[in-house]
Design a protein around this motif. Sequence first.
Motif, short mmCIF file in Angstrom:
data_model
loop_
_atom_site.label_atom_id
_atom_site.label_comp_id
_atom_site.label_asym_id
_atom_site.label_seq_id
_atom_site.Cartn_x
_atom_site.Cartn_y
_atom_site.Cartn_z
N HIS A 199 15.93 84.13 48.45
CA HIS A 199 16.04 84.70 47.09
C HIS A 199 14.91 85.68 46.82
O HIS A 199 15.12 86.76 46.26
N GLN A 200 13.68 85.31 47.20
CA GLN A 200 12.55 86.21 47.00
C GLN A 200 12.70 87.50 47.80
O GLN A 200 12.38 88.59 47.32
N ARG A 209 14.21 78.93 48.56
CA ARG A 209 14.34 80.19 47.80
C ARG A 209 13.54 81.33 48.42
O ARG A 209 13.25 82.34 47.76
N THR A 235 6.92 81.00 50.57
CA THR A 235 7.64 81.57 49.42
C THR A 235 6.69 82.19 48.39
O THR A 235 6.96 83.32 47.92
N TYR A 237 25.60 83.61 50.13
CA TYR A 237 24.63 83.92 49.07
C TYR A 237 24.36 85.42 49.00
O TYR A 237 24.30 86.00 47.90
N ASN A 248 16.76 79.27 52.84
CA ASN A 248 17.67 79.36 51.70
C ASN A 248 17.34 78.29 50.66
O ASN A 248 17.32 78.56 49.46
#
Length: 965
Positions: free
Chosen positions: A319-320, A316, A261, A355, A313
């Motif tokens: 998300h990144q 994250r 991440t 998401y 997920n």
Amino acid sequence: MDYFRKYLGTTPGAGQPSGADTVEKLNDRVQSSTLLDDRRDAVRALKSLSKKYRLEVGTQSMETLIQVLQTDRADPEIMGYALDTLCNVMSNEMFPEDGESIPEHYPEDLGGQFTEIFIKNMDNTHLLLSLLEEYDFHIRWPTVKLLIILLTNRSKDLQEAILVSPMGVSKMMDLLSDSREIIRNDGLLLLNHLTKGNANIQKIVAFENAFERLLDIISMEDNSDGGIVVEDCLLLLLNLLKNNSSNQTFFKEGSFIHKLTPFFELQPVEQSPQGGWSAQKVTNLHLMLQVVRTLVAPSNPHQQTVICQNVMNKCRLLHQLCSILMASGVPADVLTETINTVSEVIRGNSSNQEYFASVMAPSTPPRPAIVVLLMSMVNEKQPFVLRCAVLYCFQSFLFKNELGQSQIVQTLLPSTADVNTISAGQLLCGGLFSPDPLSNWCAAVALLHAILENSKEKEQLLRVQLATSIGNPPVSLLQQCMNLLAQGPRFQTRVGLLMLLSIWTAGCPAATTHFLTNMANVPFLISQISASDGDEQEMLVQGLCAFLLGIAVHYNNDDVEGYTKDSLRQVIEKRIGLEMFTDKLGQVPKFEGYTKAAKRPNVHYKQSNEVIFDYEFTRIFKYLENDILKSVSSIQDESPVKNTNFEAHDNIVLQYKSLIRDQDVELCKVRGEVNILRSQYDTAQKKIDEMSEQVQQLKDQNSLLKVRSGGTQSQVEITKEAGEEIAKLKTELEDKNKLVTENNATVEKLKEELTIAAAQALANSSSDGSQPEPNESAMLQATIHRLQSDLGEVNAKLKLREEEVNQLNTKLAETNKSLTEEGAATPERATGSDGEAAAARVAELESRLSSLEESNKTTTSERDSLQVQLQKSTQESNAIRETLKKSEKSQSSFSEEKKQIEEDRDTLKKEQEDLLVLLADQDLKMKSYRSKLKELGHKFDDDDDDDDEEDDDIDVDLEDELEED
């Protein structure tokens, strides 16, 4: 070395020593000098000559240099010179200096040939691996370089050698912990070469804690902003993870996904022409995105992929990736690879898809990320690879996502449409009717995935109405697609529309009915299919039209008059022809684009004109192709004449079915009785074996009587009584033989009657396709019942005969027992001439017992023969039943059944002949037994002789009848 010596020689002319001579002198000095300084100077000189005279140095000095590495390890300087010389000799990238060209007499791949010679000796590889343990820079670094060269030239051979070397891989892994960066970096290169294409080495490296070390190095080198070292680490990660499920599992279970991440936490970029994205940073991000895709590739095991998706997920990482997706200033190639990575992270995972649906783009007003991506997909100014990546992302979002499919379809319906905002449905409709063929294809495929394997959304999509022009009524989306298809657009547009219409109508009778409601659709498809063959593209379009028309037949519920299943079949047969229809449909899988699309779900093309098929369409086409051919060609299997014949025989079939049921019951009974007879036979066989043992014991006792003297009148009387009993038992055996003959005749008679009954049944059922008269059917049924009753009587007789045989065996056993007991009780009282008479009588008794034993064996064989006849009768009954079942078939099959019956009759005749031969053999045996008994002094009544003559007469009559037949 002899291979290279032919290239060596002296240079004629000026008298100056040639390179070969110089190398030879230096080589002799290294071998003969006792002082270390002299050897060191000679090896230094060889190093200086090794670039220009690679062939000469390699041929003459390789073994010498290896010897130096073995003996002079205490001197790092000479070790370094020797290793550098070997590097120069085996490297193919070394060229002469000062603008000189490579000598013409040098063979190609010279370094590879020297490498092969070097690693052929396993000790040389072990020597280099042991040198890796030396910390001195002058030894360790050249050793690493030499191993890299060897792996570059002959990777597989050296990999096998390292695998068998103890701790070989561990010694290389220690290079990553070296504090000197140049050795650590070259160690990365060495491990990259070592792990290519070898799963075993990849697993060893992974379990040597390679993942943690590599991620630590990446973190120390500033992640994506790092230099070439980060690139080498990422390449090594890819080597360890790609196509290696074991290492992927270890990476996931080691919680290394969380450490990825920070790599995607991009710092704010400076306002520069490049946007702060250096070439090295772009490369690093590309490689790390490939690492992520390796963990969630669709080709991986499903359960493992789902776990990795969930972890991405939670930590994250997704998300990144979405942040990079929505960021501004991202280079197009990085953005494309990021979209592909997000696609595989969310593919088939409901939580990740949910998401992704909530991600909003930083725009005014904010829009969903899906809408922003679709805007890029239908924009013909965007790069081609980017548009393909967006389509793959949209497909992955809808993959196994019924909620997402419903959300997309709802944006197309009038009740939910919002004029002030741009929806995904509006973008798809705009792209579907855009002048750009690629936009048409992408929009059609996107809509295809919005309704894929979802009948409810297919029916909802039928509600979509489009306004074509002012004053004209709105047209449904399905019909508008057909109208656009009829206008003859470009090839990509036609293929996309045909794929969409095929998936839309497949599995949805409502959509099929809506398609058939417009009377112009079917004639258009027929005209396309029946057109003369054109180029490859036209043939493909014709095949897709045939597929769409076949779906209209297969999923037709006959709601549209004039276009029912039967009418469409007749139209296809008359207007197109079944053969042409099948040929057109079969052309689709032969297309090159079909084969390429069927390999993997992601769209991976270099040019826009290569985009033809969608992966999911190829999967459904393969699934429905055979079903469509069966639905269209089923008209060929129906014939009015055959239907009439079948109707005419319905009553016959019903009668035969009831008859077959009754026969099944009887056959079950017969099988049960046969099983009982088999068990009884096994019991009788055991008794016979026991009796044989008793007879043998009696023989032994008789032998003792012959040896001993003595005997009394009582013993003589006992032997006389035993002889009378044996004669009586023999008479009973002859009666049983007669019963066997009568049973055989009865079985043959039943066979003939069963054959006649089957022939009559076939004759009645095959005469002009008419039903048999009721009285004939009753007679046939009565005949079969009578035959079944006769079979029952035969079985009863067999049971009675079995009981009598058992009684006979019991009597024989008792007789043998009594003889044994008496013979054992009186051996000491036998004296004089009476003993001699008794001994003679016992000998006679022994011979008669032998004949009785043979008679018992004959009876057993006859009983086996009768059981075989019963089994054949059962098989013939089964054959009759099968024959009756075949009467349900067409009239043409009756003649074949007649031939089969005739063959069965011939078989029965042959069996009768075989049976007569067996009976004749039996008679001969009986006669021989009689003659033996007469020779032994046994007297027969006149009635027995008359019976023998009658048997002979019967045999003659049977042979005459057989010859007449």
